[in-house]
Design a protein around this motif. Structure first.
Motif, PDB file in Angstrom:
ATOM      1  N   SER A 232       0.843  -1.203   0.000  1.00  0.00           N
ATOM      2  CA  SER A 232       0.000   0.000   0.000  1.00  0.00           C
ATOM      3  C   SER A 232       0.872   1.244   0.000  1.00  0.00           C
ATOM      4  O   SER A 232       2.087   1.171   0.203  1.00  0.00           O
ATOM      5  CB  SER A 232      -0.918   0.004   1.223  1.00  0.00           C
ATOM      6  OG  SER A 232      -0.143  -0.029   2.401  1.00  0.00           O
ATOM      7  N   TYR A 253      -3.906   3.668  -0.702  1.00  0.00           N
ATOM      8  CA  TYR A 253      -4.477   2.719  -1.651  1.00  0.00           C
ATOM      9  C   TYR A 253      -3.614   1.468  -1.684  1.00  0.00           C
ATOM     10  O   TYR A 253      -2.451   1.481  -1.268  1.00  0.00           O
ATOM     11  CB  TYR A 253      -4.617   3.353  -3.045  1.00  0.00           C
ATOM     12  CG  TYR A 253      -3.301   3.719  -3.663  1.00  0.00           C
ATOM     13  CD1 TYR A 253      -2.658   4.895  -3.305  1.00  0.00           C
ATOM     14  CD2 TYR A 253      -2.687   2.884  -4.592  1.00  0.00           C
ATOM     15  CE1 TYR A 253      -1.428   5.230  -3.848  1.00  0.00           C
ATOM     16  CE2 TYR A 253      -1.470   3.207  -5.145  1.00  0.00           C
ATOM     17  CZ  TYR A 253      -0.839   4.382  -4.765  1.00  0.00           C
ATOM     18  OH  TYR A 253       0.378   4.704  -5.295  1.00  0.00           O
ATOM     19  N   SER A 254      -4.211   0.401  -2.167  1.00  0.00           N
ATOM     20  CA  SER A 254      -3.537  -0.900  -2.239  1.00  0.00           C
ATOM     21  C   SER A 254      -4.032  -1.617  -3.492  1.00  0.00           C
ATOM     22  O   SER A 254      -5.233  -1.575  -3.761  1.00  0.00           O
ATOM     23  CB  SER A 254      -3.888  -1.710  -0.991  1.00  0.00           C
ATOM     24  OG  SER A 254      -3.450  -3.054  -1.126  1.00  0.00           O
ATOM     25  N   ARG A 322      -9.502  -5.457   0.658  1.00  0.00           N
ATOM     26  CA  ARG A 322      -9.005  -6.422  -0.338  1.00  0.00           C
ATOM     27  C   ARG A 322      -8.792  -7.831   0.230  1.00  0.00           C
ATOM     28  O   ARG A 322      -8.628  -8.770  -0.535  1.00  0.00           O
ATOM     29  CB  ARG A 322      -7.680  -5.928  -0.937  1.00  0.00           C
ATOM     30  CG  ARG A 322      -7.824  -4.682  -1.789  1.00  0.00           C
ATOM     31  CD  ARG A 322      -6.528  -4.377  -2.524  1.00  0.00           C
ATOM     32  NE  ARG A 322      -6.128  -5.462  -3.376  1.00  0.00           N
ATOM     33  CZ  ARG A 322      -4.872  -5.870  -3.538  1.00  0.00           C
ATOM     34  NH1 ARG A 322      -3.883  -5.260  -2.912  1.00  0.00           N
ATOM     35  NH2 ARG A 322      -4.589  -6.875  -4.338  1.00  0.00           N
ATOM     36  N   THR A 354      -8.237  -2.736  -6.990  1.00  0.00           N
ATOM     37  CA  THR A 354      -7.558  -1.717  -6.176  1.00  0.00           C
ATOM     38  C   THR A 354      -8.537  -1.177  -5.142  1.00  0.00           C
ATOM     39  O   THR A 354      -9.695  -0.902  -5.459  1.00  0.00           O
ATOM     40  CB  THR A 354      -7.107  -0.543  -7.077  1.00  0.00           C
ATOM     41  OG1 THR A 354      -6.101  -1.028  -7.962  1.00  0.00           O
ATOM     42  CG2 THR A 354      -6.545   0.611  -6.257  1.00  0.00           C
ATOM     43  N   SER A 422      -9.641  -0.227 -11.252  1.00  0.00           N
ATOM     44  CA  SER A 422      -8.372   0.463 -11.476  1.00  0.00           C
ATOM     45  C   SER A 422      -8.244   1.560 -10.425  1.00  0.00           C
ATOM     46  O   SER A 422      -9.228   1.928  -9.775  1.00  0.00           O
ATOM     47  CB  SER A 422      -8.352   1.088 -12.877  1.00  0.00           C
ATOM     48  OG  SER A 422      -9.300   2.138 -12.916  1.00  0.00           O
ATOM     49  N   VAL A 423      -7.044   2.101 -10.300  1.00  0.00           N
ATOM     50  CA  VAL A 423      -6.841   3.180  -9.325  1.00  0.00           C
ATOM     51  C   VAL A 423      -7.709   4.369  -9.708  1.00  0.00           C
ATOM     52  O   VAL A 423      -8.334   5.009  -8.859  1.00  0.00           O
ATOM     53  CB  VAL A 423      -5.357   3.632  -9.286  1.00  0.00           C
ATOM     54  CG1 VAL A 423      -5.136   4.651  -8.185  1.00  0.00           C
ATOM     55  CG2 VAL A 423      -4.442   2.448  -9.081  1.00  0.00           C
TER      56      VAL A 423
END
Ligand code: AMP
Ligand code: GLY
Length: 455
Positions: A232, A253-254, A322, A354, A422-423
């Motif tokens: 992350s 974020y990860s 996640r 993500t 997606s990010v």
């Protein structure tokens, strides 16, 4: 009543029995850990001490208003809690794990001695030097005059860090000599920051400035074996584009694409494994979450910025979104009292998407956050919602549930976390949700995840 304090609950009873667990802490990280634990079919109830306004609203969770480690121990014994997991660093540094273990209770976290990897910068820097773990060159000072002279000799940029727990606020990355001198005076003269190391006096670590991209590399340890969590990246500065003061973290974020498979292997080989081995060799076996803050340079070489002896906040929020494996099973294995260590055969399964979390902070954060503002626009979840897989969650931190309202009660208030393909999509969705939530003076960064988005 039978005294169960000297025996651990038997593992093989568990499969058929529902059990109660405790999460110590009251921030966004603890909300995410409790939320994930509550998804386990083996868990009946997750208690959170002291919890927050978000954990108060979830019917599967229950807040208990106890923070003193001894009082928690007494409560856990009377309530027959099978497993405790510790979120924040303070109770760890205060020895809550030592206290629980002395009574034979299952608790996941490091002992106070092992928690020094975080609670004392001087300890962790000396440890890294001793065991050949890559980190910035540094020296430790308690005399301001000597510290000033060192800074003059080394030049700027240079980094001044208070030695002790400072909730992410004890670090000054000084781009000029003046900033470095001011930081020394602030931390050492009269100790205005109010941070003391274990010996009781103010002390600073002054270290070489490192450039590159940061990542949070978090693992679980049982003293011997290591299981890696998803990678992350946090956003430590208050403002967009990494400007403004350091904070506890404004969003995460990860996975973090900067941790390529090669960087991952290097981090394990050069940082994590030598740390676990070094701690065992020094007779302070590390159990619990170990968080290495890494700086990755343009050549993909890594240096360790810091260790935390717990999960990151806000990194935990996207990481828990996640995690597909049952967190209770993993923590149970990690606290299994076997010779080989219970994590030996554990592998974690991750959602390939993500997860991205945007922190909404109170006006005045980090210096002097305002409290008591009413929060509106929060998603209302019903019992059935909790039983579905969720791809958007508003994890609470500094909130309070009062007379049917949710009020702000701390610096970082919420972490709006979503899972997406997606990010970029996760970012869009997280900001849509963030913008629908209101409280006076709310501040948040508009660029969480920007380093992972190729323009
Ligand atoms: P720490 O609490 O030691 O992780 O420091 C907080 C933040 O300050 C880190 O996440 C970095 O962004 C920054 N920082 C700390 N040490 C250094 C360093 N030696 N060089 C550059 N930035 C640093
Ligand atoms: N987000 C950084 C930390 O938890 O220390």
């Amino acid at each position: 009543m039978e005294n169960k304090t000297n025996s651990r609950p038997a593992t093989n009873n568990l499969a058929n029995n529902l059990t109660n667990v405790l999460v110590i802490g009251g921030g966004g990280r603890e909300h995410a850990l409790a939320w994930k634990l509550a998804q386990s079919h083996k868990v009946q109830k997750v208690y959170v001490a002291p919890g927050n306004g978000g954990t108060a609203l979830d019917p599967r969770l229950e807040n208990i208003n106890i923070t003193d480690p001894q009082a928690l121990l007494d409560w856990v014994i009377t309530q027959n809690i099978a497993l405790t997991v510790v979120g924040p660093e303070q109770p760890l540094a205060a020895g809550v794990v030592d206290l629980f273990r002395a009574k034979g209770l299952r608790i996941f976290g490091p002992t106070a001695a092992a928690a020094q990897l975080e609670s004392s910068k001087a300890f962790s820097k000396a440890f890294m030097q001793r065991h050949g773990i890559p980190t910035a060159v540094y020296e430790t000072f308690s005399d301001a005059k000597v510290a000033h002279a060192y800074v003059d000799k080394m030049g700027a940029p240079i980094v001044v860090k208070a030695d002790g727990l400072a909730a992410g606020k004890g670090v000054v990355v000084a781009m000029t000599l003046k900033e470095a001198h001011d930081a020394i005076d602030f931390m050492l003269l009269g100790n205005e920051l109010g941070v003391a190391h274990n010996g009781g006096e103010a002390r600073v670590v002054i270290e070489e400035f490192l450039s590159g991209e940061e990542a949070s590399f978090i693992v679980m340890c049982d003293g011997k074996n290591v299981v890696t969590m998803a990678t992350s990246q946090d956003h430590k500065r208050l403002l967009d584009g990494d400007a403004g003061p350091n904070t506890g973290g404004m969003g995460a974020y990860s996975p973090a694409p900067v941790v390529t498979p090669d960087v991952h292997a290097r981090a394990m080989r050069e940082v994590i494994l030598p740390t676990i081995k070094g701690m065992a060799k020094d007779d302070i076996a590390f159990t619990g979450f170990l968080y290495a803050g890494l700086m990755i340079d343009a050549d993909k070489k890594i240096k360790t910025l810091e260790f935390n002896c717990r999960m990151g906040d806000p990194e935990t929020q996207p990481i828990m979104m996640r995690l597909k494996t049952d967190l209770f099973d993993v923590l149970w294995a990690a606290t299994e009292p076997t010779e080989q260590g219970g994590l030996q055969d554990i592998e974690l399964e991750w959602d390939r998407r993500t997860a991205l979390g945007v922190v909404m902070a109170a006006q005045g954060y980090p210096a002097a956050p305002r409290k008591g503002d009413v929060i509106t626009g929060l998603p209302v979840l019903k019992q059935a919602d909790y039983e579905q897989e969720q791809d958007a969650m508003v994890f609470h931190a500094g909130t309070l549930d009062k007379d049917g309202n949710t009020l702000t009660s701390g610096g970082r208030v919420l972490c709006v976390t979503v899972l997406s393909d997606s990010v970029k999509k996760a970012q869009q969705r997280a900001y849509e949700l963030t913008k629908s939530i209101h409280f006076d003076g709310a501040q948040y960064r508009e660029d969480i995840g920007y380093k992972a988005i190729k323009s």
